[in-house]
Design a protein around this motif. Structure first.
Motif, PDB file in Angstrom:
ATOM      1  N   ARG A  73       0.696  -1.213   0.071  1.00  0.00           N
ATOM      2  CA  ARG A  73      -0.030   0.045   0.010  1.00  0.00           C
ATOM      3  C   ARG A  73       0.837   1.451   0.037  1.00  0.00           C
ATOM      4  NH1 ARG A  73      -5.469  -0.942   2.663  1.00  0.00           N
ATOM      5  NH2 ARG A  73      -5.777  -3.093   2.451  1.00  0.00           N
ATOM      6  N   GLN A  74       0.534   2.252  -0.828  1.00  0.00           N
ATOM      7  CA  GLN A  74       0.855   3.612  -0.718  1.00  0.00           C
ATOM      8  C   GLN A  74      -0.369   4.654  -0.656  1.00  0.00           C
ATOM      9  OE1 GLN A  74       4.084   4.490  -1.070  1.00  0.00           O
ATOM     10  NE2 GLN A  74       4.558   2.515  -0.559  1.00  0.00           N
ATOM     11  N   ASN A  75      -0.029   5.336   0.463  1.00  0.00           N
ATOM     12  CA  ASN A  75      -1.204   6.559   0.449  1.00  0.00           C
ATOM     13  C   ASN A  75      -1.183   7.639  -0.667  1.00  0.00           C
ATOM     14  OD1 ASN A  75       0.411   9.082   1.047  1.00  0.00           O
ATOM     15  ND2 ASN A  75       0.421   7.960   3.195  1.00  0.00           N
ATOM     16  N   ALA A  76      -2.105   8.275  -1.004  1.00  0.00           N
ATOM     17  CA  ALA A  76      -2.089   9.286  -2.295  1.00  0.00           C
ATOM     18  C   ALA A  76      -0.931  10.174  -2.214  1.00  0.00           C
ATOM     19  CB  ALA A  76      -3.637   9.813  -2.044  1.00  0.00           C
ATOM     20  N   GLU A 129       9.498   6.222  -6.812  1.00  0.00           N
ATOM     21  CA  GLU A 129       9.394   5.025  -5.778  1.00  0.00           C
ATOM     22  C   GLU A 129       8.172   3.990  -5.977  1.00  0.00           C
ATOM     23  OE1 GLU A 129      10.065   6.088  -1.779  1.00  0.00           O
ATOM     24  OE2 GLU A 129      11.622   7.623  -2.215  1.00  0.00           O
ATOM     25  N   VAL A 130       7.008   4.683  -6.253  1.00  0.00           N
ATOM     26  CA  VAL A 130       5.939   4.040  -6.310  1.00  0.00           C
ATOM     27  C   VAL A 130       6.077   2.872  -7.700  1.00  0.00           C
ATOM     28  CG1 VAL A 130       3.402   4.193  -6.850  1.00  0.00           C
ATOM     29  CG2 VAL A 130       4.379   5.662  -5.006  1.00  0.00           C
ATOM     30  N   VAL A 131       6.617   3.674  -8.538  1.00  0.00           N
ATOM     31  CA  VAL A 131       6.759   3.012  -9.977  1.00  0.00           C
ATOM     32  C   VAL A 131       7.701   1.876  -9.822  1.00  0.00           C
ATOM     33  CG1 VAL A 131       7.784   3.318 -12.557  1.00  0.00           C
ATOM     34  CG2 VAL A 131       6.363   5.016 -11.481  1.00  0.00           C
ATOM     35  N   GLN A 168       6.544  -5.614  -7.639  1.00  0.00           N
ATOM     36  CA  GLN A 168       5.401  -6.327  -6.917  1.00  0.00           C
ATOM     37  C   GLN A 168       4.161  -6.619  -8.125  1.00  0.00           C
ATOM     38  OE1 GLN A 168       5.397  -7.407  -3.676  1.00  0.00           O
ATOM     39  NE2 GLN A 168       7.211  -6.547  -3.531  1.00  0.00           N
ATOM     40  N   GLY A 169       4.006  -5.866  -9.150  1.00  0.00           N
ATOM     41  CA  GLY A 169       3.012  -6.278 -10.193  1.00  0.00           C
ATOM     42  C   GLY A 169       1.912  -5.191  -9.771  1.00  0.00           C
ATOM     43  N   SER A 170       1.626  -4.899  -8.422  1.00  0.00           N
ATOM     44  CA  SER A 170       0.536  -4.036  -8.359  1.00  0.00           C
ATOM     45  C   SER A 170       0.826  -3.339  -6.998  1.00  0.00           C
ATOM     46  CB  SER A 170      -0.925  -4.566  -8.604  1.00  0.00           C
ATOM     47  OG  SER A 170      -0.898  -5.857  -7.723  1.00  0.00           O
ATOM     48  N   VAL A 171       0.144  -2.210  -6.785  1.00  0.00           N
ATOM     49  CA  VAL A 171       0.142  -1.459  -5.531  1.00  0.00           C
ATOM     50  C   VAL A 171      -1.048  -0.821  -5.355  1.00  0.00           C
ATOM     51  CG1 VAL A 171       1.219   0.513  -4.301  1.00  0.00           C
ATOM     52  CG2 VAL A 171       2.786  -0.922  -5.696  1.00  0.00           C
ATOM     53  N   ALA A 172      -1.585  -0.953  -4.133  1.00  0.00           N
ATOM     54  CA  ALA A 172      -3.051  -0.437  -3.654  1.00  0.00           C
ATOM     55  C   ALA A 172      -2.537   1.030  -3.152  1.00  0.00           C
ATOM     56  CB  ALA A 172      -3.437  -1.229  -2.233  1.00  0.00           C
ATOM     57  N   VAL A 173      -3.632   1.895  -3.734  1.00  0.00           N
ATOM     58  CA  VAL A 173      -3.432   3.294  -3.288  1.00  0.00           C
ATOM     59  C   VAL A 173      -4.412   3.820  -2.551  1.00  0.00           C
ATOM     60  CG1 VAL A 173      -3.361   5.698  -4.157  1.00  0.00           C
ATOM     61  CG2 VAL A 173      -2.557   3.909  -5.621  1.00  0.00           C
ATOM     62  N   THR A 174      -4.099   4.231  -1.160  1.00  0.00           N
ATOM     63  CA  THR A 174      -5.110   4.545  -0.244  1.00  0.00           C
ATOM     64  C   THR A 174      -5.430   5.868  -0.181  1.00  0.00           C
ATOM     65  OG1 THR A 174      -3.331   4.523   1.596  1.00  0.00           O
ATOM     66  CG2 THR A 174      -4.531   2.314   1.057  1.00  0.00           C
ATOM     67  N   SER A 233      -6.669   5.584   4.767  1.00  0.00           N
ATOM     68  CA  SER A 233      -6.631   4.058   4.970  1.00  0.00           C
ATOM     69  C   SER A 233      -7.493   3.155   4.465  1.00  0.00           C
ATOM     70  CB  SER A 233      -6.900   3.938   6.526  1.00  0.00           C
ATOM     71  OG  SER A 233      -5.875   4.531   7.168  1.00  0.00           O
ATOM     72  N   THR A 234      -8.378   3.796   3.220  1.00  0.00           N
ATOM     73  CA  THR A 234      -9.225   3.216   2.474  1.00  0.00           C
ATOM     74  C   THR A 234      -8.753   2.954   1.077  1.00  0.00           C
ATOM     75  OG1 THR A 234     -11.195   3.817   3.631  1.00  0.00           O
ATOM     76  CG2 THR A 234     -11.582   2.843   1.382  1.00  0.00           C
ATOM     77  N   VAL A 235      -8.525   1.707   0.489  1.00  0.00           N
ATOM     78  CA  VAL A 235      -8.041   1.376  -0.797  1.00  0.00           C
ATOM     79  C   VAL A 235      -9.137   2.246  -1.672  1.00  0.00           C
ATOM     80  CG1 VAL A 235      -7.518  -0.367  -2.436  1.00  0.00           C
ATOM     81  CG2 VAL A 235      -6.973  -0.656  -0.106  1.00  0.00           C
ATOM     82  N   GLU A 236      -8.366   2.724  -2.575  1.00  0.00           N
ATOM     83  CA  GLU A 236      -9.270   3.618  -3.714  1.00  0.00           C
ATOM     84  C   GLU A 236      -8.989   3.109  -5.059  1.00  0.00           C
ATOM     85  OE1 GLU A 236      -9.845   7.771  -3.200  1.00  0.00           O
ATOM     86  OE2 GLU A 236     -10.821   7.520  -1.191  1.00  0.00           O
ATOM     87  N   MET A 237      -7.780   2.719  -5.118  1.00  0.00           N
ATOM     88  CA  MET A 237      -7.510   2.321  -6.588  1.00  0.00           C
ATOM     89  C   MET A 237      -6.256   1.419  -6.364  1.00  0.00           C
ATOM     90  SD  MET A 237      -5.879   5.654  -8.198  1.00  0.00           S
ATOM     91  CE  MET A 237      -7.065   6.449  -8.116  1.00  0.00           C
TER      92      MET A 237
END
Length: 115
Positions: free
Chosen positions: A13-16, A25-27, A33-39, A42-46
């Motif tokens: 997870r990474q926050n917005a 760093e996110v890229v 990892q193949g994918s990252v949840a953006v919060t 604390s709520t996953v939005e994408m």
């Protein structure tokens, strides 16, 4: 083809704000990892996916659509064959006589060793 999609809760997870301020760093994390949840609060939005993962998802969806269409085509062919049988000459009379018989047999059934 993708055999298993990771659970949303299992994704890194990474926050917005981190996504906005530390894009590089996110890229890198997405590539690792193949994918990252953006919060957000604390709520996953994408979920950010790398292009290869997205392409595998596209391929898997296309394969499922093709399997579904093949199954529908087979059912359609079976329906058409049964409908053609019902539309044959004499079928209506056979069905009428079956209903008129009300489950009674015209003669004794022949079965067993002697038949």
């Amino acid at each position: 083809m993708i055999t298993e999609l990771p659970s949303l809760d299992a994704l890194p997870r990474q926050n917005a704000s981190q996504v906005k301020n530390k894009w590089g760093e996110v890229v890198r994390l997405v590539h690792q990892q193949g994918s990252v949840a953006v919060t957000n609060h604390s709520t996953v939005e994408m979920v950010l996916l790398d292009a290869a993962t997205y392409r595998r998802l596209e391929d898997a969806i296309q394969a499922l659509k093709q399997r579904e269409q093949a199954a529908l085509d087979a059912l359609n062919q079976r329906f058409d064959a049964r409908l053609a049988q019902l539309q044959q000459a004499g079928t209506a009379q056979n069905v009428d006589s079956l209903f008129k018989a009300q489950g009674k047999l015209g003669s004794r059934p022949k079965a067993g060793d002697a038949f």
